[in-house]
Motif scaffolding. Structure first.
Motif, PDB file in Angstrom:
ATOM      1  N   ALA A 171      -5.882   5.082  -9.713  1.00 27.95           N
ATOM      2  CA  ALA A 171      -4.769   4.847  -8.792  1.00 27.95           C
ATOM      3  C   ALA A 171      -5.061   5.565  -7.484  1.00 27.95           C
ATOM      4  O   ALA A 171      -5.646   6.647  -7.468  1.00 27.95           O
ATOM      5  CB  ALA A 171      -3.466   5.359  -9.394  1.00 27.95           C
ATOM      6  N   GLU A 212      -3.141   6.140  -3.355  1.00 26.77           N
ATOM      7  CA  GLU A 212      -1.801   6.387  -2.812  1.00 26.77           C
ATOM      8  C   GLU A 212      -0.856   5.185  -2.926  1.00 26.77           C
ATOM      9  O   GLU A 212       0.252   5.312  -3.383  1.00 26.77           O
ATOM     10  CB  GLU A 212      -1.925   6.823  -1.354  1.00 26.77           C
ATOM     11  CG  GLU A 212      -0.612   7.270  -0.762  1.00 26.77           C
ATOM     12  CD  GLU A 212      -0.805   7.829   0.629  1.00 26.77           C
ATOM     13  OE1 GLU A 212       0.005   7.489   1.500  1.00 26.77           O
ATOM     14  OE2 GLU A 212      -1.754   8.599   0.831  1.00 26.77           O
ATOM     15  N   ASP A 213      -1.300   4.013  -2.498  1.00 23.15           N
ATOM     16  CA  ASP A 213      -0.412   2.849  -2.477  1.00 23.15           C
ATOM     17  C   ASP A 213      -0.841   1.731  -3.414  1.00 23.15           C
ATOM     18  O   ASP A 213      -0.425   0.591  -3.238  1.00 23.15           O
ATOM     19  CB  ASP A 213      -0.336   2.279  -1.050  1.00 23.15           C
ATOM     20  CG  ASP A 213       0.353   3.220  -0.091  1.00 23.15           C
ATOM     21  OD1 ASP A 213       1.240   3.967  -0.538  1.00 23.15           O
ATOM     22  OD2 ASP A 213      -0.015   3.226   1.101  1.00 23.15           O
ATOM     23  N   GLY A 214      -1.690   2.014  -4.385  1.00 25.89           N
ATOM     24  CA  GLY A 214      -2.136   0.924  -5.251  1.00 25.89           C
ATOM     25  C   GLY A 214      -3.137   1.373  -6.286  1.00 25.89           C
ATOM     26  O   GLY A 214      -3.248   2.556  -6.589  1.00 25.89           O
ATOM     27  N   ASP A 215      -3.859   0.406  -6.794  1.00 24.86           N
ATOM     28  CA  ASP A 215      -4.846   0.648  -7.844  1.00 24.86           C
ATOM     29  C   ASP A 215      -6.248   0.530  -7.271  1.00 24.86           C
ATOM     30  O   ASP A 215      -6.452  -0.016  -6.190  1.00 24.86           O
ATOM     31  CB  ASP A 215      -4.687  -0.387  -8.960  1.00 24.86           C
ATOM     32  CG  ASP A 215      -3.321  -0.307  -9.634  1.00 24.86           C
ATOM     33  OD1 ASP A 215      -2.814   0.813  -9.781  1.00 24.86           O
ATOM     34  OD2 ASP A 215      -2.785  -1.360  -9.995  1.00 24.86           O
ATOM     35  N   CYS A 216      -7.227   1.013  -8.041  1.00 24.60           N
ATOM     36  CA  CYS A 216      -8.614   0.904  -7.612  1.00 24.60           C
ATOM     37  C   CYS A 216      -9.508   0.692  -8.823  1.00 24.60           C
ATOM     38  O   CYS A 216      -9.125   0.987  -9.963  1.00 24.60           O
ATOM     39  CB  CYS A 216      -9.055   2.142  -6.836  1.00 24.60           C
ATOM     40  SG  CYS A 216      -9.049   3.653  -7.810  1.00 24.60           S
ATOM     41  N   THR A 250     -10.347  -1.057  -3.617  1.00 27.12           N
ATOM     42  CA  THR A 250      -9.003  -0.495  -3.681  1.00 27.12           C
ATOM     43  C   THR A 250      -7.976  -1.537  -3.237  1.00 27.12           C
ATOM     44  O   THR A 250      -8.317  -2.530  -2.613  1.00 27.12           O
ATOM     45  CB  THR A 250      -8.874   0.761  -2.800  1.00 27.12           C
ATOM     46  OG1 THR A 250      -9.323   0.464  -1.485  1.00 27.12           O
ATOM     47  CG2 THR A 250      -9.718   1.900  -3.360  1.00 27.12           C
ATOM     48  N   TYR A 251      -6.724  -1.243  -3.559  1.00 29.88           N
ATOM     49  CA  TYR A 251      -5.603  -2.147  -3.288  1.00 29.88           C
ATOM     50  C   TYR A 251      -5.884  -3.508  -3.938  1.00 29.88           C
ATOM     51  O   TYR A 251      -6.067  -4.518  -3.281  1.00 29.88           O
ATOM     52  CB  TYR A 251      -5.321  -2.265  -1.784  1.00 29.88           C
ATOM     53  CG  TYR A 251      -5.209  -0.905  -1.148  1.00 29.88           C
ATOM     54  CD1 TYR A 251      -4.144  -0.065  -1.473  1.00 29.88           C
ATOM     55  CD2 TYR A 251      -6.177  -0.424  -0.286  1.00 29.88           C
ATOM     56  CE1 TYR A 251      -4.035   1.200  -0.916  1.00 29.88           C
ATOM     57  CE2 TYR A 251      -6.086   0.842   0.267  1.00 29.88           C
ATOM     58  CZ  TYR A 251      -5.016   1.655  -0.049  1.00 29.88           C
ATOM     59  OH  TYR A 251      -4.925   2.909   0.485  1.00 29.88           O
ATOM     60  N   HIS A 275      -5.681  -6.946  -6.050  1.00 27.50           N
ATOM     61  CA  HIS A 275      -4.801  -8.113  -6.148  1.00 27.50           C
ATOM     62  C   HIS A 275      -5.070  -8.887  -7.429  1.00 27.50           C
ATOM     63  O   HIS A 275      -4.221  -9.644  -7.882  1.00 27.50           O
ATOM     64  CB  HIS A 275      -4.984  -9.024  -4.929  1.00 27.50           C
ATOM     65  CG  HIS A 275      -4.545  -8.383  -3.660  1.00 27.50           C
ATOM     66  ND1 HIS A 275      -3.280  -8.547  -3.145  1.00 27.50           N
ATOM     67  CD2 HIS A 275      -5.187  -7.543  -2.817  1.00 27.50           C
ATOM     68  CE1 HIS A 275      -3.176  -7.851  -2.028  1.00 27.50           C
ATOM     69  NE2 HIS A 275      -4.317  -7.240  -1.810  1.00 27.50           N
ATOM     70  N   ALA A 317      -9.657  -7.651  -3.892  1.00 30.32           N
ATOM     71  CA  ALA A 317      -9.071  -6.419  -3.372  1.00 30.32           C
ATOM     72  C   ALA A 317      -8.974  -6.470  -1.849  1.00 30.32           C
ATOM     73  O   ALA A 317      -9.576  -7.322  -1.199  1.00 30.32           O
ATOM     74  CB  ALA A 317      -9.923  -5.220  -3.797  1.00 30.32           C
ATOM     75  N   SER A 318      -8.239  -5.502  -1.296  1.00 30.35           N
ATOM     76  CA  SER A 318      -8.061  -5.408   0.155  1.00 30.35           C
ATOM     77  C   SER A 318      -9.081  -4.505   0.825  1.00 30.35           C
ATOM     78  O   SER A 318      -9.243  -4.564   2.042  1.00 30.35           O
ATOM     79  CB  SER A 318      -6.666  -4.867   0.486  1.00 30.35           C
ATOM     80  OG  SER A 318      -5.685  -5.766   0.056  1.00 30.35           O
TER      81      SER A 318
END
Length: 147
Positions: free
Chosen positions: A37, A39-43, A62-63, A65, A127-128
């Motif tokens: 995890a 800060e704002d999502g999963d990895c 990271t981040y 989808h 992912a982003s």
């Protein structure tokens, strides 16, 4: 090229550079896949190894989808037959045909990256954010330092 165009292509260029870095990793093995995890999502981090003569590689996404990694036991030590990395642009730009339907697209969805590792087991991540780390091979670290 002006700064706005360069900034607009920055993520696409990062994906293209990463794709070139990963192309020689065919014949490597997936050493492990780690989920975590941020800060704002999963990895997810995918660790690749070929042997002491070639550098280890870590792909950090990271981040997330979408993640599809198959059987965790089978993925570990899985041989890599093919490794693909695609830039998935924002709307209204089209996605590659094989990426259509992976996730729901909307106007607020950022540009994304898709990593696919194909072999006896497969890893497929959208992912982003993407970072590729390459270590020195054991041969490179055994060379004397210049100077």
């Amino acid at each position: 090229m002006n700064d706005a165009v360069e900034a607009g292509d920055a993520f696409k260029n990062r994906c293209l550079r990463a794709s070139r870095m990963l192309a020689p990793c065919v014949s490597y093995f997936v050493e492990r896949v780690s989920f975590g995890a941020v800060e704002d999502g999963d990895c997810v981090d995918v660790f690749l190894r070929e042997g002491p003569q070639k550098p280890d590689v870590v792909i950090s996404l990271t981040y997330l989808h979408r993640v599809e990694a198959g059987d965790p036991v089978a993925v570990q030590s899985s041989f890599i037959d093919e490794i693909l990395l695609d830039h998935l642009p924002r709307l209204p730009n089209p996605w590659p045909a094989d990426a259509i339907g992976l996730i729901d697209r909307s106007a607020d969805l950022p540009e994304l990256v898709r990593l696919r590792i194909v072999g006896p087991s497969e890893v497929d991540v959208v992912a982003s954010c993407l970072t590729v780390y390459t270590a020195m091979s054991d041969d490179e670290t055994s060379l004397p330092l210049p100077g």
